[in-house]
Design an enzyme around this catalytic site. Sequence first.
Site, mmCIF file in Angstrom:
data_model
loop_
_atom_site.group_PDB
_atom_site.id
_atom_site.type_symbol
_atom_site.label_atom_id
_atom_site.label_comp_id
_atom_site.label_asym_id
_atom_site.label_seq_id
_atom_site.Cartn_x
_atom_site.Cartn_y
_atom_site.Cartn_z
ATOM 1 N N ASN A 13 0.857 -1.118 -0.050
ATOM 2 C CA ASN A 13 0.188 0.104 0.180
ATOM 3 C C ASN A 13 0.764 1.351 0.070
ATOM 4 O O ASN A 13 0.242 2.446 -0.010
ATOM 5 C CB ASN A 13 -1.010 -0.048 1.249
ATOM 6 C CG ASN A 13 -0.330 0.000 2.433
ATOM 7 O OD1 ASN A 13 0.992 -0.085 2.478
ATOM 8 N ND2 ASN A 13 -1.004 0.364 3.485
ATOM 9 N N LYS A 15 3.858 3.968 -1.607
ATOM 10 C CA LYS A 15 4.276 4.488 -2.835
ATOM 11 C C LYS A 15 5.647 3.941 -3.260
ATOM 12 O O LYS A 15 6.468 3.559 -2.511
ATOM 13 C CB LYS A 15 4.333 5.965 -2.758
ATOM 14 C CG LYS A 15 4.863 6.853 -3.853
ATOM 15 C CD LYS A 15 4.890 8.385 -3.492
ATOM 16 C CE LYS A 15 5.768 9.017 -4.557
ATOM 17 N NZ LYS A 15 5.364 8.695 -6.131
ATOM 18 N N LYS A 17 5.885 1.583 -6.297
ATOM 19 C CA LYS A 17 5.588 0.410 -7.119
ATOM 20 C C LYS A 17 5.917 0.692 -8.670
ATOM 21 O O LYS A 17 6.512 -0.176 -9.327
ATOM 22 C CB LYS A 17 4.127 -0.367 -6.967
ATOM 23 C CG LYS A 17 3.980 -0.697 -5.419
ATOM 24 C CD LYS A 17 2.590 -1.048 -5.106
ATOM 25 C CE LYS A 17 1.393 -0.209 -5.302
ATOM 26 N NZ LYS A 17 1.589 0.754 -4.114
ATOM 27 N N THR A 18 4.962 1.516 -9.150
ATOM 28 C CA THR A 18 5.156 2.051 -10.430
ATOM 29 C C THR A 18 6.687 2.543 -10.794
ATOM 30 O O THR A 18 7.228 2.210 -11.776
ATOM 31 C CB THR A 18 4.043 2.685 -11.140
ATOM 32 O OG1 THR A 18 2.699 2.055 -10.929
ATOM 33 C CG2 THR A 18 4.046 3.344 -12.422
ATOM 34 N N THR A 19 7.105 3.627 -9.885
ATOM 35 C CA THR A 19 8.078 4.245 -10.159
ATOM 36 C C THR A 19 9.051 3.276 -10.141
ATOM 37 O O THR A 19 10.156 3.425 -10.987
ATOM 38 C CB THR A 19 8.609 5.352 -9.173
ATOM 39 O OG1 THR A 19 8.313 4.964 -7.884
ATOM 40 C CG2 THR A 19 7.481 6.494 -9.579
ATOM 41 N N ARG A 27 16.895 0.638 -16.705
ATOM 42 C CA ARG A 27 18.103 -0.025 -16.762
ATOM 43 C C ARG A 27 18.207 -0.833 -17.659
ATOM 44 O O ARG A 27 19.289 -0.896 -18.325
ATOM 45 C CB ARG A 27 17.966 -0.603 -15.550
ATOM 46 C CG ARG A 27 19.390 -1.505 -15.111
ATOM 47 C CD ARG A 27 19.222 -2.192 -13.707
ATOM 48 N NE ARG A 27 19.703 -0.972 -12.860
ATOM 49 C CZ ARG A 27 19.529 -1.471 -11.393
ATOM 50 N NH1 ARG A 27 19.164 -2.556 -11.035
ATOM 51 N NH2 ARG A 27 20.087 -0.311 -10.450
ATOM 52 N N PHE A 69 -11.687 7.212 -17.064
ATOM 53 C CA PHE A 69 -13.046 7.266 -16.426
ATOM 54 C C PHE A 69 -13.179 6.461 -14.855
ATOM 55 O O PHE A 69 -12.522 5.588 -14.778
ATOM 56 C CB PHE A 69 -14.394 6.980 -17.061
ATOM 57 C CG PHE A 69 -14.379 7.532 -18.535
ATOM 58 C CD1 PHE A 69 -13.976 6.923 -19.702
ATOM 59 C CD2 PHE A 69 -14.653 8.657 -18.665
ATOM 60 C CE1 PHE A 69 -14.135 7.362 -20.912
ATOM 61 C CE2 PHE A 69 -14.738 9.389 -19.881
ATOM 62 C CZ PHE A 69 -14.377 8.946 -21.209
ATOM 63 N N TRP A 71 -14.537 4.139 -12.114
ATOM 64 C CA TRP A 71 -15.210 2.636 -12.039
ATOM 65 C C TRP A 71 -16.622 2.553 -11.892
ATOM 66 O O TRP A 71 -17.135 1.949 -13.012
ATOM 67 C CB TRP A 71 -14.560 2.023 -10.896
ATOM 68 C CG TRP A 71 -14.799 0.499 -10.697
ATOM 69 C CD1 TRP A 71 -15.799 0.207 -9.644
ATOM 70 C CD2 TRP A 71 -14.613 -0.643 -11.598
ATOM 71 N NE1 TRP A 71 -15.885 -1.005 -9.905
ATOM 72 C CE2 TRP A 71 -15.243 -1.843 -10.835
ATOM 73 C CE3 TRP A 71 -13.895 -0.868 -12.498
ATOM 74 C CZ2 TRP A 71 -15.240 -3.053 -11.367
ATOM 75 C CZ3 TRP A 71 -13.622 -2.208 -13.134
ATOM 76 C CH2 TRP A 71 -14.354 -3.259 -12.477
ATOM 77 N N GLU A 105 -0.191 -2.254 -12.593
ATOM 78 C CA GLU A 105 -1.309 -2.056 -11.962
ATOM 79 C C GLU A 105 -2.050 -3.606 -12.506
ATOM 80 O O GLU A 105 -3.413 -3.412 -12.352
ATOM 81 C CB GLU A 105 -2.330 -0.881 -12.263
ATOM 82 C CG GLU A 105 -1.178 0.488 -12.436
ATOM 83 C CD GLU A 105 -1.203 0.658 -10.833
ATOM 84 O OE1 GLU A 105 -1.249 0.314 -9.889
ATOM 85 O OE2 GLU A 105 -0.180 1.857 -10.898
HETATM 86 P P1 ATP Z 1 4.174 5.665 -7.970
HETATM 87 O O1 ATP Z 1 3.428 5.581 -9.133
HETATM 88 O O2 ATP Z 1 4.305 6.942 -7.220
HETATM 89 O O3 ATP Z 1 5.465 4.694 -7.684
HETATM 90 P P2 ATP Z 1 2.665 3.295 -6.761
HETATM 91 O O4 ATP Z 1 2.646 2.688 -8.014
HETATM 92 O O5 ATP Z 1 3.312 2.757 -5.765
HETATM 93 O O6 ATP Z 1 3.098 4.976 -6.813
HETATM 94 P P3 ATP Z 1 -0.209 3.276 -6.814
HETATM 95 O O7 ATP Z 1 -1.058 2.650 -5.715
HETATM 96 O O8 ATP Z 1 -0.324 2.965 -8.067
HETATM 97 O O9 ATP Z 1 1.103 3.620 -6.162
HETATM 98 O O10 ATP Z 1 -0.776 4.932 -6.660
HETATM 99 C C1 ATP Z 1 -0.482 5.868 -7.622
HETATM 100 C C2 ATP Z 1 -0.256 7.256 -6.890
HETATM 101 O O11 ATP Z 1 -1.181 7.643 -5.896
HETATM 102 C C3 ATP Z 1 1.077 7.356 -6.414
HETATM 103 O O12 ATP Z 1 1.968 8.282 -7.049
HETATM 104 C C4 ATP Z 1 0.996 7.709 -4.884
HETATM 105 O O13 ATP Z 1 1.694 8.584 -4.268
HETATM 106 C C5 ATP Z 1 -0.354 8.020 -4.675
HETATM 107 N N1 ATP Z 1 -0.779 7.248 -3.322
HETATM 108 C C6 ATP Z 1 -0.426 5.962 -2.966
HETATM 109 N N2 ATP Z 1 -1.102 5.739 -1.784
HETATM 110 C C7 ATP Z 1 -1.808 6.701 -1.338
HETATM 111 C C8 ATP Z 1 -2.835 6.935 -0.497
HETATM 112 N N3 ATP Z 1 -2.944 6.231 0.551
HETATM 113 N N4 ATP Z 1 -3.710 8.114 -0.761
HETATM 114 C C9 ATP Z 1 -3.490 8.800 -1.728
HETATM 115 N N5 ATP Z 1 -2.579 8.632 -2.671
HETATM 116 C C10 ATP Z 1 -1.921 7.686 -2.594
HETATM 117 MG MG MG Z 2 1.264 2.337 -9.292
#
Ligand code: ATP
Ligand code: MG
Length: 173
Positions: A13, A15, A17-19, A27, A69, A71, A105
């Site tokens: 949960n 931040k 994962k995507t970055t 790389r 859009f 969900w 995702e």
């Molecule tokens: P990032 O893309 O920054 O690496 P992520 O892929 O880990 O993050 P996701 O779950 O895909 O995270 O969420 C996308 C974005 O929403 C992220 O940039 C993150 O900062 C933000 N986010 C993550 N957790 C929360 C939260 N609890 N409340 C609000 N925004 C959030």
């Molecule tokens: Mg993500």
Amino acid sequence: MVERGIVIINTGNGKGKTTAAFGQALRVAGHGMRVCIIQFIKGQWVTGEGKAVKLLGGRIELHVCGTGFTWQADREQVIEAALVGWRLAREKISAGAYRLVVLDELTYLINYGIISEDEVREVLSSRPEGVDIVITGREAGDGLIAVADLVTEMREIKHHYRQGVAARKGREF
Ligand code: ATP
Ligand code: MG
């Protein structure tokens, strides 16, 4: 002999994962090897990573397969876009032309019941040998984790969102 590719999962949960997935892609691309990234769920809005990929001039192939859009309002469209993305993902993985395929995702497709975990496992296990896969998304299921080689949980300790700090260009998108 082909070096064995691995399945990487970035879940949890917090931040990052995507970055982290994009960092991995960078790389690979830096070594001149091909990367394909498929982003599910997310909309067509412009992201910094999308712009950066364009600057690389085709070294990283990026497909955004979301509707943008909500969900609730457009359930049919969300499902359709996700299935188009999943079909593309299967093609790209089985082609064997990419050193790395990122499925950003993807866990949401499984968790919302759009595709089955078994189907994903089947695609992963029958892929060409050298292909690395990165899957991101919260709540990766046990069945997915079982077939992965590297699983990292991003665990939220603090998140600025809780202090009311909004998403910012260059940090969240
Ligand atoms: P990032 O893309 O920054 O690496 P992520 O892929 O880990 O993050 P996701 O779950 O895909 O995270 O969420 C996308 C974005 O929403 C992220 O940039 C993150 O900062 C933000 N986010 C993550 N957790 C929360 C939260 N609890 N409340 C609000 N925004 C959030
Ligand atoms: Mg993500």
